[in-house]
Design a protein around this motif. Structure first.
Motif, short mmCIF file in Angstrom:
data_model
loop_
_atom_site.label_atom_id
_atom_site.label_comp_id
_atom_site.label_asym_id
_atom_site.label_seq_id
_atom_site.Cartn_x
_atom_site.Cartn_y
_atom_site.Cartn_z
N ASP A 119 0.82 -1.21 0.00
CA ASP A 119 0.00 0.00 0.00
C ASP A 119 0.86 1.26 0.00
O ASP A 119 0.33 2.37 0.10
CB ASP A 119 -0.91 0.02 1.23
CG ASP A 119 -2.09 -0.93 1.08
OD1 ASP A 119 -2.50 -1.19 -0.06
OD2 ASP A 119 -2.61 -1.42 2.11
N PHE A 120 2.17 1.11 -0.07
CA PHE A 120 3.07 2.26 0.00
C PHE A 120 3.21 3.00 -1.33
O PHE A 120 3.82 4.05 -1.38
CB PHE A 120 4.45 1.85 0.51
CG PHE A 120 4.47 1.39 1.94
CD1 PHE A 120 3.77 2.08 2.92
CD2 PHE A 120 5.18 0.27 2.31
CE1 PHE A 120 3.78 1.67 4.25
CE2 PHE A 120 5.21 -0.15 3.62
CZ PHE A 120 4.51 0.55 4.60
N LEU A 121 2.68 2.44 -2.40
CA LEU A 121 2.76 3.10 -3.71
C LEU A 121 1.44 3.79 -4.02
O LEU A 121 0.37 3.33 -3.62
CB LEU A 121 3.08 2.08 -4.80
CG LEU A 121 4.43 1.35 -4.64
CD1 LEU A 121 4.58 0.26 -5.69
CD2 LEU A 121 5.59 2.33 -4.70
N ILE A 122 1.51 4.90 -4.74
CA ILE A 122 0.32 5.66 -5.08
C ILE A 122 -0.47 4.95 -6.18
O ILE A 122 -1.69 4.91 -6.16
CB ILE A 122 0.70 7.09 -5.56
CG1 ILE A 122 1.51 7.82 -4.48
CG2 ILE A 122 -0.52 7.89 -5.96
CD1 ILE A 122 0.83 7.99 -3.16
N THR A 123 0.24 4.38 -7.14
CA THR A 123 -0.40 3.70 -8.26
C THR A 123 -1.04 2.39 -7.80
O THR A 123 -0.43 1.64 -7.04
CB THR A 123 0.63 3.41 -9.37
OG1 THR A 123 1.27 4.64 -9.74
CG2 THR A 123 -0.01 2.79 -10.60
N GLU A 152 -4.05 9.52 4.33
CA GLU A 152 -2.70 9.46 4.88
C GLU A 152 -1.90 10.68 4.43
O GLU A 152 -2.04 11.14 3.30
CB GLU A 152 -1.97 8.19 4.45
CG GLU A 152 -0.59 8.12 5.07
CD GLU A 152 0.02 6.75 5.14
OE1 GLU A 152 1.14 6.67 5.63
OE2 GLU A 152 -0.60 5.78 4.69
N ASP A 153 -1.05 11.13 5.34
CA ASP A 153 -0.15 12.24 5.03
C ASP A 153 1.02 11.74 4.20
O ASP A 153 1.41 10.57 4.28
CB ASP A 153 0.39 12.87 6.32
CG ASP A 153 -0.69 13.52 7.18
OD1 ASP A 153 -1.82 13.70 6.68
OD2 ASP A 153 -0.39 13.84 8.33
N VAL A 172 -3.18 11.37 0.39
CA VAL A 172 -3.50 10.09 -0.25
C VAL A 172 -4.74 9.49 0.41
O VAL A 172 -4.84 9.46 1.63
CB VAL A 172 -2.31 9.11 -0.14
CG1 VAL A 172 -2.69 7.72 -0.63
CG2 VAL A 172 -1.11 9.63 -0.92
N ARG A 173 -5.65 9.03 -0.44
CA ARG A 173 -6.82 8.32 0.07
C ARG A 173 -6.56 6.82 -0.09
O ARG A 173 -6.31 6.35 -1.19
CB ARG A 173 -8.09 8.71 -0.68
CG ARG A 173 -9.34 8.04 -0.09
CD ARG A 173 -10.57 8.24 -0.95
NE ARG A 173 -10.95 9.62 -1.10
CZ ARG A 173 -11.84 10.25 -0.34
NH1 ARG A 173 -12.43 9.62 0.65
NH2 ARG A 173 -12.14 11.51 -0.58
N ARG A 174 -6.61 6.12 1.02
CA ARG A 174 -6.40 4.66 1.01
C ARG A 174 -7.64 3.96 0.47
O ARG A 174 -8.71 4.55 0.39
CB ARG A 174 -6.08 4.19 2.41
CG ARG A 174 -4.75 4.72 2.92
CD ARG A 174 -4.26 3.84 4.07
NE ARG A 174 -2.84 4.02 4.27
CZ ARG A 174 -1.88 3.41 3.58
NH1 ARG A 174 -2.18 2.60 2.61
NH2 ARG A 174 -0.62 3.62 3.85
#
Length: 179
Positions: free
Chosen positions: A39-43, A169-170, A161-163
């Motif tokens: 989950d650490f990547l935006i894509t 998340e910041d 970022v929206r999970r």
């Protein structure tokens, strides 16, 4: 400067080289895997480019002296991808931004360090003064690596970022000054 071979902590050899258009299909497969395992990547996996678009993207990087796309391979398997995007405006041409990913099963053996160090050396040789990146606040492992390499926290983009679960998340903005 590329290709280059680097010895990793587990004794394996990492080949770092510029991506070529012939890598497009393998990069798409790599991105689908790497975006689905963390989950650490935006894509997200459904946002990965198709092969034709990826070819054009690689071409754009290869044809621009202010951009760099490198792959890290172990035994011909792409295990890491790094992009360095130099800013195009005259007043910010000294600035570049890094994006990096590593396959999860290869975390912790030094790939990120070798890839980023290679990009820093390339940036120095190409006249860049500032390298910046963004990282999720929860990605403590990556933040630790960036700090080890000299990057400093410059700011926080709150709720950037929206999970998938709808929470926010910041994102930390970090930078390394090369001069």
């Amino acid at each position: 400067m590329f290709p280059r071979k680097e010895l990793l902590k587990d004794g394996s050899l990492l080949l770092i080289r510029e991506a070529s258009i012939w890598d497009a299909k393998r990069i798409v497969e790599y991105m689908k895997e790497v975006t689905s395992e963390t989950d650490f990547l935006i894509t997200r996996p459904d946002e990965v480019y198709d092969v034709s678009t990826e070819r054009n993207y690689i071409r754009m990087y290869r044809n621009n002296p202010g951009k760099l796309m490198i792959v890290g391979e172990i035994n011909r398997e792409i295990v890491s991808l790094l992009t360095f995007t130099g800013f195009g405006r005259k007043r910010t041409r000294h600035v570049g931004e890094i994006g990096i990913s590593v396959k999860k099963r290869y975390w912790g053996i030094g790939i990120g360090t070798k890839m980023i160090t290679s990009a820093i050396e390339w940036a120095r040789r190409n006249g860049f003064v500032r390298i910046q990146l963004e990282v999720l606040k929860s990605n403590e492992r990556a933040i630790s690596l960036y700090r080890k390499l000299g990057f400093e926290l410059e700011g926080v983009k709150r709720k950037a970022v929206r999970r998938d679960d709808g929470s926010f998340e910041d994102v930390f903005v970090m930078a390394l000054l090369l001069d």
